[in-house]
Structures are given as C-alpha cells and as structure tokens.
Design a protein around this motif. Sequence first.
Motif, PDB file in Angstrom:
ATOM      1  N   UNK A   1      17.334  23.037  29.334  1.00  0.00           N
ATOM      2  CA  UNK A   1      15.899  22.833  29.097  1.00  0.00           C
ATOM      3  C   UNK A   1      15.085  24.045  29.530  1.00  0.00           C
ATOM      4  N   UNK A   2      15.311  24.488  30.747  1.00  0.00           N
ATOM      5  CA  UNK A   2      14.573  25.629  31.278  1.00  0.00           C
ATOM      6  C   UNK A   2      15.569  26.612  31.866  1.00  0.00           C
ATOM      7  N   UNK A   3      15.417  27.880  31.478  1.00  0.00           N
ATOM      8  CA  UNK A   3      16.383  28.868  31.952  1.00  0.00           C
ATOM      9  C   UNK A   3      15.691  30.181  32.237  1.00  0.00           C
ATOM     10  N   UNK A   4      16.181  30.844  33.276  1.00  0.00           N
ATOM     11  CA  UNK A   4      15.797  32.221  33.578  1.00  0.00           C
ATOM     12  C   UNK A   4      17.089  33.007  33.761  1.00  0.00           C
ATOM     13  N   UNK A   5      17.309  33.950  32.862  1.00  0.00           N
ATOM     14  CA  UNK A   5      18.562  34.713  32.866  1.00  0.00           C
ATOM     15  C   UNK A   5      18.203  36.188  32.994  1.00  0.00           C
ATOM     16  N   UNK A   6      18.807  36.869  33.940  1.00  0.00           N
ATOM     17  CA  UNK A   6      18.519  38.291  34.149  1.00  0.00           C
ATOM     18  C   UNK A   6      19.781  39.026  34.574  1.00  0.00           C
TER      19      UNK A   6
ATOM     20  N   UNK B   1      19.720  40.970  27.184  1.00  0.00           N
ATOM     21  CA  UNK B   1      18.338  41.168  27.622  1.00  0.00           C
ATOM     22  C   UNK B   1      17.866  39.974  28.446  1.00  0.00           C
ATOM     23  N   UNK B   2      17.053  40.237  29.447  1.00  0.00           N
ATOM     24  CA  UNK B   2      16.502  39.156  30.275  1.00  0.00           C
ATOM     25  C   UNK B   2      15.608  38.247  29.424  1.00  0.00           C
ATOM     26  N   UNK B   3      15.659  36.946  29.705  1.00  0.00           N
ATOM     27  CA  UNK B   3      14.795  36.018  28.978  1.00  0.00           C
ATOM     28  C   UNK B   3      14.523  34.782  29.833  1.00  0.00           C
TER      29      UNK B   3
ATOM     30  N   UNK C   1      11.410  33.561  21.323  1.00  0.00           N
ATOM     31  CA  UNK C   1      11.548  34.892  20.741  1.00  0.00           C
ATOM     32  C   UNK C   1      13.029  35.231  20.649  1.00  0.00           C
ATOM     33  N   UNK C   2      13.317  36.239  19.837  1.00  0.00           N
ATOM     34  CA  UNK C   2      14.707  36.653  19.681  1.00  0.00           C
ATOM     35  C   UNK C   2      15.229  37.241  20.982  1.00  0.00           C
ATOM     36  N   UNK C   3      16.508  37.007  21.242  1.00  0.00           N
ATOM     37  CA  UNK C   3      17.158  37.531  22.437  1.00  0.00           C
ATOM     38  C   UNK C   3      18.063  38.683  22.019  1.00  0.00           C
ATOM     39  N   UNK C   4      17.899  39.813  22.689  1.00  0.00           N
ATOM     40  CA  UNK C   4      18.641  41.004  22.305  1.00  0.00           C
ATOM     41  C   UNK C   4      19.885  41.236  23.141  1.00  0.00           C
ATOM     42  N   UNK C   5      20.856  41.918  22.514  1.00  0.00           N
ATOM     43  CA  UNK C   5      22.080  42.348  23.180  1.00  0.00           C
ATOM     44  C   UNK C   5      22.313  43.803  22.783  1.00  0.00           C
ATOM     45  N   UNK C   6      22.690  44.626  23.739  1.00  0.00           N
ATOM     46  CA  UNK C   6      23.015  46.003  23.408  1.00  0.00           C
ATOM     47  C   UNK C   6      24.186  46.454  24.265  1.00  0.00           C
ATOM     48  N   UNK C   7      24.852  47.485  23.781  1.00  0.00           N
ATOM     49  CA  UNK C   7      25.991  47.992  24.530  1.00  0.00           C
ATOM     50  C   UNK C   7      26.828  48.927  23.683  1.00  0.00           C
ATOM     51  N   UNK C   8      28.063  49.083  24.085  1.00  0.00           N
ATOM     52  CA  UNK C   8      28.958  49.988  23.377  1.00  0.00           C
ATOM     53  C   UNK C   8      30.378  49.764  23.843  1.00  0.00           C
ATOM     54  N   UNK C   9      31.251  50.698  23.449  1.00  0.00           N
ATOM     55  CA  UNK C   9      32.646  50.577  23.826  1.00  0.00           C
ATOM     56  C   UNK C   9      33.524  51.469  23.003  1.00  0.00           C
ATOM     57  N   UNK C  10      34.786  51.084  22.904  1.00  0.00           N
ATOM     58  CA  UNK C  10      35.777  51.834  22.150  1.00  0.00           C
ATOM     59  C   UNK C  10      36.521  50.889  21.230  1.00  0.00           C
TER      60      UNK C  10
END
Length: 697
Positions: free
Chosen positions: A157-162, A182-184, A193-202
């Motif tokens: 129901x309610x979330x804070x993610x960082x 991304x924090x939301x 709103x849209x929740x973003x993800x970013x990163x990288x790798x091999x």
Amino acid sequence: MEETAPATERPAPRRRRLVRILIGLVAVVFAAWAILYITKGRFLKHPFERIVGKATGRTVQVGGDFQLYFAPLDIHFLAERIALSNPEWASRPQLFTADRIDARIAPLSLIFGRRHFRSLDLANGAVDLEWTPDHRTNSWTFSDKKGGKPLEFPRIDTATVSGTTVRYRDPRMRLLADLTLADFRSEDARIGRAVGVHGGGLVRGTPFTVVARLLTPDATANRGQNQLVARMRAANNVVDVAGTLPSIADIERVPLSVAARGRNMADLLGIIGVVIPNTRTYRMRGQLVKDGETYTFTRLRGVAGATDLAGRLTIVNGERLHLDSTLTTKSLDIVDAAPFIGYNPDIVAAQGAVAAARATGAAPQRLLPDAELPVQTMRAFDADLKWTIGQVRSRNVPISDVDLTLDLERGRLALSPLTFAMARGNVAADVVFDTRQRPSAVTYDIRLAPTPMGRLLAGYGVAESGTTGTIKGRIQLAGRGDTIHDSLASSAGRIAFIMPQGTLWTRNVQLAELDLGTFVQKMFEDKLKKPVEVNCGLIGFTVRNGIAAADPILIDTTKNVIVGRGGFSFRNEAIDLAFRADGKKFSLFSGQSPVGLGGNFASPSLDVISGDLLARAGSGLGLSLVASPLAGVLAFVDIGDAKSAACGPVLAGAKASAQRTTKGQPRDDVGHGTTATSEDGKRGDGKAQRKKFLGIF
C-alpha cells in the motif's frame, strides 16, 4: 422437586470453566501481545534467524536492531543490516542485504498466501540474482527442483524505497548486469509516476549500458500488468525493448517489441558470439518471444545499407548456440554483398574494391581479400539460413532471383545450393569452407547455364542488339587456406567457358581479331556494325597451385581462328595473356600479331600495338626503302591458312591436347596447357618464361 434441582445447576460450572479458559487465552494472547509490544519482540531475533533459515535452506543474519510484534493488529517487522545468503554454488555470498527493512504486514495474508504489506520502508537494499551454468536452478528458488520460479512481489500500500541495487548473472549467456533502481515513494498502492532503472555490465565480454522505465508501477505494486520499456547500448548499437509482463521479472512466452539500430549488425550479433559478414548502417524491428532457452524473433523488418530485410530468426541457447533464420530481400545493393567475400562495404562504397582489399591485408593493387575466417568462433555455434533475394542492383551484370542456403555445423560452412539468374541465364554454385581441417579446405563449384552474351556483357561494351551468342561455363577449384586469397592461391582445378554458334557485335571484338585488312575493308565498305559470326569457342584454363594456364583459348569465327596463350595467377593476381587471330582468307594489311592482356586483376591493360607488330612494321618499312612501296605491303600479308576448329572438342570443353581441326588433325596452335605465350606454346627455358610471365615462375 428436590430430586430435579441438582440437574439444573450442573451446566453452570461448565460455562464458568469455558469462560475461565477463554479469559485465560485472551490473557495469554494479551500478555504475549503486551510482551511483544513492550519488548518489540527483540528477543525473537535468533529464533527468527533459525526458523527462516531452516525454511529457506539459507543462512539468515540480522546484524542490527530487530523488532517483530503486533502494532496493534498488523505485524510490525523491522530488521537492520539483514542478510539472506546465497546457495553455496553462487559467486557471491549473499542473495539479499539491506541496511533497514521496516514493514507492516497484514497477518491473514501470510496464512492465505496473498502477501499484503500495509507499508514498506527499504533502505539500501541489494539483490544478487544468479543462474547455475547448466540453467537447472537459480539463486532465488528455495528448492532443489529443476528450473527457477519467477520473482513474486507482494501488494504494497505504502512504500519508500531508496538506494536499491540489483546484480544479475547468467553464466550460460555470459551476462553480468549491475542495476540501480531509482528512489520512489508510493501511497495507497499508487506511485503516480514511472520508476526508472539504470546500470550496465558485460555480455560475452562486451560492455553495455541500460536505461529502463516501469511505466505502470501502480499496477506492479498491486501485482497487475507491468509495462516496461528499456534501451540498451553496446558495441555502437542501440536496442529498444518494450512489452507488458505478467510479473516484474517474468518474460517467459511474453511478446516483446524489439528495435535495433547501429553501424554494423555484425557487431550486434558478435556480442552473443555469432559471426556474420559486416553490414553498413542498419535498422531492424520485430517481435521477440522467449521460451526457455529459445529466443524467437518474428515479423523482422528493416534495412542494412541500401538493402531491405524481412523474415524471422530463432536463437537456441543450448549446449551449442544455434541460429535458424529465414530472410527475404526485395532489392540487394551490390555494395552490401561485398562482405560475403571479405570486403568492408563502407570502404567499397567510399573508395572502391582495391582499397577494401588493402584493408583486409592484401598487397597494393590487389582485389582478392585477405581477411581470415573467424575459425574459432565458427566452431562455437551452428547456423541454418535460407535467404531469397529478388534483385541485385549492379552497374554491369544483371542478377536476380537469388536463392541461398547456408549451413554451418561445427566449423564446416557450406553455401549449397546457391542459385541466381544472371542475364537470363542461371548460375548454380556450391562453396564449402571446412575449418575443421587446418588450414581450411575450400572447394568452389560454380556452374553457368547458357546465358545470352549480349545482356551478360552489356556493361562491358558488348551490344545486346545484334548479339545472339550464348555462353556457358563451370569453375571447379579446390584449395587450402583461411582466406579467399589463400584458398585460391593454392587451388587446383579447371575453368572453362563455352560459346556455341552465334553472333557477337562490338568494336573491341574487331580489334581483338586484329586482322587489320578485314577491319579496314569493313570500315570502308560500311560494314562495321555487322556482327562477328562465331562458330564455336572455348576459353579454358587449367589451374595448378594457384596458377591458371590457358588450356586452351580457341574461338572459331567465319573469318578467323582466334587463339590465346599465357595465363594468370591467383597468387599475385598477375595477368599475361596473348590473343592472336589468323585469317581463313587472303588479307592485306593484316597485323597477325598478338594482342597482349597484362597488368593485374585490379588494373588489367590491353596492348594492341605489340612488339611483334612493331617488328613487322619495321620489316615493311625496310622493304619499301630497299625495293618499292608495294614490297613493304608484303610484311602485312595474311595468306589465309588458318585451320577451322572442329567444334566437338571445343563444345565439350576439352583441354588443348584434345583439340582438332575440321580434318581431324591435332591443332598445333593452342599451346600445351602451360602459361607460355610463345608461338609454339612451349614453356622454353626458365629465364625466358620468367620474362614472359611477369616473374611468376
């Protein structure tokens, strides 16, 4: 009356006992609740670690504060510096760690299986997801059963993610990704709103970056549909993926929209260890469905360079990577076909074939590419390709209706069959590169069905109008080498092109006959445009160790017999050929001297004024000075004694030793299947031969 009174009083003690029991239970529950509430359940820390660890088969540790109690009816769970271990086979020790988890959980949701979090506060969570090399299980499946279960998220129901990070590792795909969420904050199960993800790798040693957005985080939080878009960049390629997932980490059998663009499609497929010829700038789109180890791309549409592509592709990531593809092309630009023989198409388009060959390591002014086959990579995967092409755009030779079948199996690459129409004739070819043998064993078998010469050679000065002659031929060569140049430079075999009876018109053919008397007569009689009438012709070469010797070149026309001697080399691409026309009738002002064709494949040269002709001119000049001008003409007289060719051996493509005159006599003017350009066709001493054939021998 006194006897019935005790019976009516018996239920009272039972009710009192039941009430006492209920009060006791309530008291116990209340006491437990009170104890938990007062102590915040901190004393349950070690039992919690032990019970959850036993249920999951993992080690659970809480390094900081721990609380587990009812507040007042919901379960309040708090853990600081919590860690849940990975299985022993994993490359990292922990599946999950977090600096802090603070959650309120609906108790009944734990009983009935639909987990429901009233609230969740997650700080600096780190998730490590990993597959076993054989793909039998993964780190987030808490059982020994084969296969991995998708991640399931509770309703929140309610979330804070960082500060959340995710690491994903797949040894079979050689994929390692490090992602940051991304924090939301969400309220009433809505993030808004849209929740973003970013990163990288091999991926297979190639660095990549990824940016993704969860467009429906509210639905995700309520365990509904998950609309996801992602953009990945790797090796100068951009790949966009979009789709709706049934759960946040489940892509099995889900149609995904895929689009890719970049400078070279070979770089894109090279990421997963697949080798294809280089391409120019490309754009492709289609639909991807993953089913276990099978990735199926359908509805493919796009362009590479100036060539359109459509079809389907299936990639099976089993013990051996396997590709199965069916492609259709309406129009193929000839420049885009250059990579199939080892050229870089961008260099061909900008600077030409010689520069493209030089870029592969070939010597200056060479045409045959020296790019090595990627032997080790070709042995690492298998492939099947069926490709049909409607038309090939080419300046000189019209090609259409291409049908290519490719089979790559454990290092053996076969283009068989390869068929196409060329100038209203059909070409069939079988080409095999067997890299299992070292160096590679390469065979070429190319067959040209009877084809109108007027259209085939229209781009080279032959007039289609007035040309009725046809040509057919076959090239059979076998060599060893890991490049096209090396395989041809070591090759042996036969090349033969046969011309049945027909006509051919072009000014250059008249010069090639080099009967100046006939040429002058035609010029004065206004017969220049009359076609040359060919009875039969053979242009044949025997190839030994990369050296092709004329064996024979013999063309019989109504006016002349044209013979050619010499040869060319696949080693250094040198050309040394001499063509001579002997008249069948008496002629004045006949050169009767060879036309030389020299230079190399990239820049051949035609020597019409040969040394023999200059010598005869000098003889004629001397005679005219000593005797009379008429005597000088004798040096240019052709008595017309050329013997007509028996067309049977010619049309059979026989070697020089089998050629005959119309009277059945062996011919003495077609050489002996050597590269000598001398009159008798003999090789002569080594010094003379080296002078004749540009140092090849």
